[in-house]
Scaffold this motif. Structure first.
Motif, short mmCIF file in Angstrom:
data_model
loop_
_atom_site.label_atom_id
_atom_site.label_comp_id
_atom_site.label_asym_id
_atom_site.label_seq_id
_atom_site.Cartn_x
_atom_site.Cartn_y
_atom_site.Cartn_z
N MET A 110 0.84 -1.20 0.00
CA MET A 110 0.00 0.00 0.00
C MET A 110 0.87 1.25 0.00
SD MET A 110 -3.13 -0.46 2.61
CE MET A 110 -3.82 -2.09 2.72
N LEU A 111 1.88 1.25 0.90
CA LEU A 111 2.80 2.39 0.93
C LEU A 111 3.63 2.44 -0.34
CD1 LEU A 111 4.06 2.17 4.62
CD2 LEU A 111 2.29 3.65 3.67
N GLY A 112 3.88 1.26 -0.91
CA GLY A 112 4.67 1.18 -2.14
C GLY A 112 4.05 1.95 -3.29
N ASN A 113 2.73 2.25 -3.17
CA ASN A 113 2.07 3.04 -4.21
C ASN A 113 2.68 4.42 -4.35
OD1 ASN A 113 -0.06 1.69 -5.63
ND2 ASN A 113 -0.99 1.38 -3.63
N VAL A 114 3.51 4.80 -3.38
CA VAL A 114 4.15 6.12 -3.44
C VAL A 114 5.02 6.23 -4.70
CG1 VAL A 114 6.26 5.57 -2.15
CG2 VAL A 114 5.26 7.84 -1.97
N ILE A 115 5.41 5.09 -5.29
CA ILE A 115 6.21 5.20 -6.52
C ILE A 115 5.41 5.79 -7.67
CG2 ILE A 115 7.80 3.30 -5.95
CD1 ILE A 115 6.33 1.59 -7.99
N ALA A 116 4.09 5.94 -7.48
CA ALA A 116 3.32 6.66 -8.48
C ALA A 116 3.75 8.12 -8.57
CB ALA A 116 1.83 6.58 -8.15
N PHE A 117 4.37 8.63 -7.49
CA PHE A 117 4.82 10.02 -7.46
C PHE A 117 6.33 10.14 -7.42
CE2 PHE A 117 0.83 9.47 -5.14
CZ PHE A 117 -0.01 10.19 -5.96
N ARG A 118 7.03 9.02 -7.53
CA ARG A 118 8.49 9.05 -7.45
C ARG A 118 9.08 8.26 -8.60
NH1 ARG A 118 10.49 10.30 -2.22
NH2 ARG A 118 12.23 8.87 -2.38
N ARG A 119 10.31 8.64 -8.96
CA ARG A 119 10.98 7.88 -10.00
C ARG A 119 11.44 6.55 -9.41
NH1 ARG A 119 12.59 10.29 -14.24
NH2 ARG A 119 12.97 12.26 -13.17
N PHE A 120 11.15 5.47 -10.10
CA PHE A 120 11.51 4.15 -9.59
C PHE A 120 12.55 3.51 -10.49
CE2 PHE A 120 10.96 -0.47 -9.78
CZ PHE A 120 11.16 -0.80 -8.46
N ARG A 121 13.57 2.97 -9.86
CA ARG A 121 14.62 2.29 -10.62
C ARG A 121 14.59 0.82 -10.21
NH1 ARG A 121 19.56 1.53 -9.04
NH2 ARG A 121 19.20 2.85 -7.22
N PRO A 122 14.40 -0.12 -11.16
CA PRO A 122 14.41 -1.54 -10.79
C PRO A 122 15.70 -1.87 -10.05
CG PRO A 122 13.69 -1.30 -13.05
CD PRO A 122 14.13 0.07 -12.58
N GLY A 123 15.56 -2.52 -8.93
CA GLY A 123 16.74 -2.84 -8.12
C GLY A 123 17.00 -1.79 -7.06
N GLY A 124 16.39 -0.61 -7.21
CA GLY A 124 16.57 0.44 -6.20
C GLY A 124 15.58 0.27 -5.07
N SER A 125 15.38 1.35 -4.30
CA SER A 125 14.43 1.28 -3.19
C SER A 125 13.03 0.97 -3.71
CB SER A 125 14.42 2.62 -2.45
OG SER A 125 13.23 2.72 -1.69
N ILE A 126 12.29 0.16 -2.93
CA ILE A 126 10.94 -0.16 -3.40
C ILE A 126 10.02 1.04 -3.26
CG2 ILE A 126 11.25 -2.59 -2.76
CD1 ILE A 126 9.12 -2.13 -0.61
N PHE A 127 10.46 2.08 -2.58
CA PHE A 127 9.64 3.29 -2.49
C PHE A 127 10.12 4.36 -3.46
CE2 PHE A 127 9.38 1.32 1.78
CZ PHE A 127 8.06 0.92 1.69
N GLY A 128 10.97 4.01 -4.40
CA GLY A 128 11.41 4.97 -5.41
C GLY A 128 12.59 5.81 -4.95
N ASP A 129 13.13 6.61 -5.86
CA ASP A 129 14.35 7.35 -5.56
C ASP A 129 14.13 8.85 -5.36
OD1 ASP A 129 15.90 5.06 -5.68
OD2 ASP A 129 16.05 5.19 -7.86
N GLU A 130 13.35 9.49 -6.23
CA GLU A 130 13.16 10.93 -6.04
C GLU A 130 11.75 11.33 -6.46
OE1 GLU A 130 16.19 11.11 -8.70
OE2 GLU A 130 15.11 12.06 -10.34
N TRP A 131 11.27 12.43 -5.84
CA TRP A 131 9.92 12.88 -6.13
C TRP A 131 9.85 13.45 -7.54
CZ3 TRP A 131 6.08 11.66 -3.01
CH2 TRP A 131 6.38 11.35 -1.68
N VAL A 132 8.76 13.11 -8.25
CA VAL A 132 8.54 13.73 -9.56
C VAL A 132 7.17 14.38 -9.61
CG1 VAL A 132 10.10 12.22 -10.82
CG2 VAL A 132 7.70 11.56 -10.54
N GLY A 133 6.52 14.50 -8.47
CA GLY A 133 5.22 15.16 -8.43
C GLY A 133 4.14 14.38 -9.16
N LEU A 134 3.29 15.09 -9.87
CA LEU A 134 2.14 14.45 -10.52
C LEU A 134 2.43 14.02 -11.95
CD1 LEU A 134 -0.70 16.79 -9.20
CD2 LEU A 134 0.04 14.58 -8.31
N ARG A 135 3.69 13.88 -12.27
CA ARG A 135 4.06 13.58 -13.65
C ARG A 135 3.32 12.37 -14.21
NH1 ARG A 135 10.11 12.12 -15.62
NH2 ARG A 135 9.22 10.66 -17.09
#
Lengths: 342, 308
Positions: A75-100
């Motif tokens: 559920m918290l992992g859905n935060v990657i909808a607002f963050r850039r995600f890199r396979p192999g990186g953090s499951i919560f994404g790397d940096e904020w990209v807003g509503l992109r």
């Protein structure tokens, strides 16, 4: 029950969460604090509770850890909808990209096409598939020979126990060029139709197979509700001169109304999760025009094309709509008919 | 306490009317006829698949097979029986079902027992944690990311762990435990048995019926599951048999020989009735057990829906 939310869509008829229907708060009263099993209504301080019931909390520990990891972390992992995600990186994404990614799917014409496909399939399921178990339950209710009734029930429940893969295999076999449906068409002199390659047939196929698989099992809860109707109501109706039809209309249907409303609310909540697995097994690029739904689209975007964040944004949108619809249906049901989940 | 089994429950208003009108007798006849027709339609897909599996491939291609085998033979059965990958996958399904059901039962039973204790401080929170997941959940992508980052890809754990607590099953068990008489547990507590002792020596032996039902529910789920394997497994020797069938189906429908390659057979043989034979072999265990366990499923569903 699933890894994937959409899998729940196949199991439209589940068990009514009785705790949600009637929040149990037994008015147990017992002064004996030394005997742990006594029911109590008064709140005890946490320290006392922990000292007294620590084995119970210990038993709950593993399940709670399980739920936190396998249900709440995603559920918290859905935060990657607002963050850039890199396979192999953090499951919560790397940096904020807003509503992109949100802007991306709102501007995506394919998204809106699959959205409407989903809404149409969900709507057809609700309008056609949902009422049929009620009809079948009423028909079964009029059967007096118990052995006959039991046989019919056994047969109609059976498809519920098959894997969706096997149901898809049966659908393909029946609809193949040599299959039964085309044999019948051939017998009337028609040309064989490649049903699964034709977009205009997909909705019919989906709804029909859904009926086959769920109608029998769906009667269980209604048959259960029917057994709880007070016999005196029927006797009173007979005295008032009501025939069978009017008894059904004025006694039976109102008797199972709470069950209908409860199941309707649950079905509305899974409206957009229409049979992801079944569509995934039965569709192909030729039928995308009608068959592609939100879940299958986000599956292809996310796991085939590796756009995790974009797919997560779509998934989050879908989940929020589901939650809003279940809350909305619950509210409407409580206002209009006085039955609700909570 | 335990709800009535609807299979043996009498028809609700079966005996109310002193005499039936002519219209009602006609209705009854129409109703019975319709029910028989519906049942035959429900059964037909099974019948035709058995017929196809036992037919001559040439007759199938000519569209001659409907509900009776044409050119009876069992060649495809022998071919599938000799396929070692099929049996490897079949064994995987059995292993996943047993392991998955065991884990699920341990977690579900203990949790249901705890949240059925009305006096427990924080019980509402525990129930809430579970029930909320019914209405909102992570979704495909976050789940996939989690399982991958836990290193479960290409292991059995990706199949057996994520399905371990089904909230519907949990609530069924909870309402069962709530409806159990508390006196026995209280007596055991007075005799000096702790919570673990009460649970293991009093509660579990008294709950055999609901435990059997839950084992059945979870077994069917794990036996039928294919999607977790489809997502998380790449190595064919780990596949469950449902994924084996899905690859056969996908191969046949996209006119490639993916299915043939995966099953190690020639495309020629595949195109006939191998799909039907594999389906039959997979559903046979369910069909054999079904008549005996069906009433447990039904009573389990009722247990959760009707407060006793």
């Amino acid at each position: 029950m699933s890894v994937i939310p959409a899998r729940g869509g196949g199991e439209k008829v589940g068990v009514v969460p009785s705790s949600a229907v009637a929040p149990a708060s037994p008015p147990g009263a017992g002064p004996g604090q030394q005997i742990a099993v006594r029911r109590r209504s008064a709140k005890v301080p946490w320290r006392t509770a922990l000292r007294r019931d620590w084995p119970l909390y210990a038993m709950a520990l593993l399940p709670v850890v399980f739920l936190l990891i396998f249900r709440y972390v995603p559920m918290l992992g859905n935060v990657i909808a607002f963050r850039r995600f890199r396979p192999g990186g953090s499951i919560f994404g790397d940096e904020w990209v807003g509503l992109r990614y949100i802007d991306m799917f709102i501007a995506d014409p394919t998204f809106w096409q699959v959205f409407w496909n989903t809404a149409i399939l969900g709507g057809l399921s609700l309008v056609i598939v949902f009422p049929l178990p009620i009809v079948l339950a009423l028909m079964l209710n009029e059967v007096r020979k118990r052995a006959f009734k039991r046989t019919i029930q056994s047969i109609t429940y059976l498809p519920h126990f098959l894997s969706i893969v096997i149901v898809a295999g049966m659908v393909m076999q029946l609809l193949s060029l040599e299959g039964t449906v085309n044999q019948i068409i051939g017998a009337f002199g028609g040309e064989p139709i490649a049903f699964l390659q034709r977009a205009e047939w997909f909705r019919t196929i989906y709804v029909t197979s859904e009926i086959w698989q769920t109608v029998g099992w769906g009667t269980i809860l209604y048959l259960a509700a029917l057994t709880t109707i007070d016999q005196q109501l029927y006797e009173a109706a007979v005295i008032d001169g009501a025939n069978r039809w009017r008894q059904t209309w004025h006694v039976t249907l109102p008797g199972i109304r709470p069950m209908m409303v409860t199941l309707l609310i649950l079905n509305v909540g899974t409206f957009l999760n229409v049979g992801f697995e079944k569509v995934l097994l039965l569709y192909n690029p030729l039928t995308y025009a009608t068959a592609d739904v939100i879940s299958t689209y986000l599956y292809r975007v996310g796991l085939v094309a590796n756009n995790f964040s974009y797919a997560a944004a779509i998934g989050l949108f879908q989940a929020i709509i589901g939650l809003v619809m279940v809350l909305g249906a619950n509210l409407v049901a409580r206002r209009l008919v006085g039955t609700s989940l909570w | 306490m335990v709800t009535k089994d609807i299979l043996s429950a009498p028809t609700t208003h079966g005996a109310v009317g002193p005499r039936d009108s002519r219209g009602y007798r006609v209705f009854t006849r129409v109703n019975l006829t319709l029910l028989v027709l519906i049942s035959l339609m429900m059964l037909y897909p099974f019948v035709t698949i058995v017929a196809q599996s036992l037919s001559d491939p040439a007759a199938i291609r000519a569209g001659m097979v409907s509900f009776w085998p044409v050119g009876f033979n069992t060649d495809t059965y022998s071919a599938v029986a000799q396929n070692s990958m099929f049996w490897t996958n079949y064994r995987n399904t059995v292993v996943y079902t047993v392991v998955g059901t065991t884990i699920a039962m341990i977690l579900t039973t203990t949790f249901a027992y705890v949240i059925a204790k009305p006096h427990l401080r924080g019980r509402g929170l525990l129930v809430g944690i579970a029930v909320f997941t019914m209405f909102f959940n992570g979704g495909l992508i976050p789940n996939y990311v989690l399982i991958s980052s836990l290193g479960m890809t290409n292991t059995m754990w990706a199949i057996v762990l994520p399905g371990a607590i089904n909230v519907f099953n949990l609530l069924i068990m909870k309402s069962f435990f709530e409806n159990q008489p508390q006196e026995l547990e209280e007596a055991a507590a007075i005799d000096g048995l702790g919570w673990f002792g009460i649970f293991g020596r009093i509660v579990l032996p008294l709950s055999k019926a609901v435990i059997a039902t839950m084992i059945l529910f979870y077994s069917v789920f794990f036996w039928n599951d294919w999607f977790a394997a489809f997502l998380y497994l790449d190595r064919q020797e780990l596949f469950p048999v449902t994924l084996y069938i899905r690859n056969l189906i996908a191969g046949a429908s996209s006119a490639t020989s993916e299915g043939a390659a995966l099953s190690g057979m020639s495309t020629e043989l595949l195109s006939a009735n191998i799909r039907e034979v594999t389906i039959i072999l997979t559903i046979i265990p369910i069909l054999c057990v079904y008549p005996f366990v069906q009433r447990y499923f039904v009573s389990g569903i009722m247990l959760g829906s009707v407060k006793g």
